[in-house]
Motif scaffolding. Structure first.
Motif, short mmCIF file in Angstrom:
data_model
loop_
_atom_site.label_atom_id
_atom_site.label_comp_id
_atom_site.label_asym_id
_atom_site.label_seq_id
_atom_site.Cartn_x
_atom_site.Cartn_y
_atom_site.Cartn_z
N ILE A 40 0.71 -0.94 -0.18
CA ILE A 40 0.25 -0.20 -0.11
C ILE A 40 1.33 1.35 0.22
CG2 ILE A 40 -1.94 1.33 1.33
CD1 ILE A 40 -2.96 -1.44 2.51
N GLN A 41 0.59 2.23 -1.23
CA GLN A 41 1.29 3.25 -1.24
C GLN A 41 0.77 4.45 -0.96
OE1 GLN A 41 4.86 3.99 -1.44
NE2 GLN A 41 5.02 1.63 -1.18
N VAL A 42 1.49 5.81 0.20
CA VAL A 42 0.71 6.81 0.22
C VAL A 42 1.32 7.85 -0.28
CG1 VAL A 42 -0.18 8.36 1.51
CG2 VAL A 42 -0.14 5.95 2.21
N HIS A 72 1.23 -5.59 10.19
CA HIS A 72 -0.15 -5.35 9.27
C HIS A 72 0.72 -6.68 8.33
CE1 HIS A 72 -3.31 -3.56 10.30
NE2 HIS A 72 -2.28 -2.42 11.13
N SER A 73 -0.07 -7.20 7.36
CA SER A 73 0.70 -8.24 6.35
C SER A 73 0.68 -7.38 5.55
CB SER A 73 -0.29 -9.40 6.07
OG SER A 73 -1.83 -8.33 5.81
N LEU A 74 -0.15 -5.49 4.96
CA LEU A 74 0.21 -5.51 3.91
C LEU A 74 0.77 -3.75 3.99
CD1 LEU A 74 -3.08 -5.78 1.92
CD2 LEU A 74 -0.79 -6.92 1.15
N LEU A 128 -2.62 10.31 -2.38
CA LEU A 128 -3.07 8.76 -3.34
C LEU A 128 -2.32 7.77 -2.43
CD1 LEU A 128 -4.40 8.16 -5.45
CD2 LEU A 128 -2.13 7.54 -6.79
N VAL A 129 -3.93 6.66 -2.15
CA VAL A 129 -3.20 5.80 -1.17
C VAL A 129 -4.00 4.90 -2.52
CG1 VAL A 129 -4.19 4.32 0.56
CG2 VAL A 129 -4.20 6.73 0.50
N GLU A 130 -2.87 3.63 -2.51
CA GLU A 130 -3.03 2.63 -4.03
C GLU A 130 -2.28 1.68 -3.25
OE1 GLU A 130 -1.46 3.11 -8.15
OE2 GLU A 130 -0.12 3.76 -7.30
N ALA A 154 -7.24 1.34 5.21
CA ALA A 154 -8.33 0.70 5.80
C ALA A 154 -9.11 0.01 4.36
CB ALA A 154 -9.17 0.84 6.75
N ALA A 155 -9.60 1.28 4.24
CA ALA A 155 -9.96 0.99 2.39
C ALA A 155 -9.47 -0.35 1.37
CB ALA A 155 -11.06 1.87 1.57
N ALA A 156 -8.54 0.42 1.44
CA ALA A 156 -7.17 -0.60 0.34
C ALA A 156 -6.98 -1.74 1.52
CB ALA A 156 -5.93 0.42 0.25
N ARG A 157 -6.35 -1.95 2.44
CA ARG A 157 -6.48 -3.48 3.04
C ARG A 157 -7.84 -3.95 3.01
NH1 ARG A 157 -3.48 -0.31 7.80
NH2 ARG A 157 -0.97 -1.37 6.88
N LYS A 158 -8.74 -3.62 3.14
CA LYS A 158 -10.05 -4.70 2.23
C LYS A 158 -10.33 -4.56 1.70
CE LYS A 158 -15.61 -3.93 3.18
NZ LYS A 158 -16.00 -3.47 4.15
N ALA A 159 -9.94 -3.60 0.38
CA ALA A 159 -10.17 -4.68 -0.98
C ALA A 159 -9.36 -5.69 -1.16
CB ALA A 159 -9.90 -2.41 -2.23
#
Length: 164
Positions: A40-42, A72-74, A128-130, A154-159
């Protein structure tokens, strides 16, 4: 002959003209967003002349430090990309140090480059959170807070957990 022409065209399209327009700060080493390793990149675009940019950076730096301590795993990576002159960046970072990498955009068409990241209005600050592995991308226009960053990550992890 035709195959090589198609291959060359595909390579040119896959590597936009601005792919080499990023440099690490202050050592000016070429950088690529695609080379970032964390899932996950910010990515935060900023400038010293942007008051909300200057205001959000200490909070983002604290948030990033807290993220690095979490298990976190991500994992989350972060980079701040300045659209500004080197002297301005140096003065600002001397007064307001941050704990995440800073890069500088050195290209000639920042508006097109920002558009490639989802910032079609060209405003700053822009974050940008990607999560490329699962195709998640969320743009945040304007000043960010720890709460906004937490929600976006959290939305990125959920996706990604749905696709994994």
């Amino acid at each position: 002959m035709r195959t090589s022409t198609v291959l060359l065209a595909a390579l040119l399209l896959a590597s936009p003209a601005w792919a080499d327009d990023l440099q690490s700060w202050p050592d000016k080493q070429p950088q690529r967003l695609s080379a970032r390793a964390e899932p996950i990149q910010v990515i935060n675009l900023w400038a010293t002349w942007c008051k909300p940019c200057r205001k959000e950076m200490p909070a983002m730096s604290s948030w990033y430090q807290a993220q690095q301590k979490k298990q976190h795993s991500l994992k989350v990576g972060m980079v701040g990309i300045a659209l500004d002159e080197p002297a301005n960046i140096a003065r600002f970072l001397q007064k307001t140090p941050v704990h995440y990498p800073i890069w500088r955009y050195t290209g000639k068409d920042s508006r097109a480059w920002m558009g490639s990241l989802g910032n079609n209005i060209g405003g700053l600050p822009f974050t940008l959170v990607e999560a490329k592995a699962c195709g998640h991308r969320e743009a945040i226009f304007g000043e960010v807070t720890a709460e906004k960053l937490d929600k976006a990550v959290a939305a990125a992890r959920k996706a990604c957990s749905r696709k994994g």
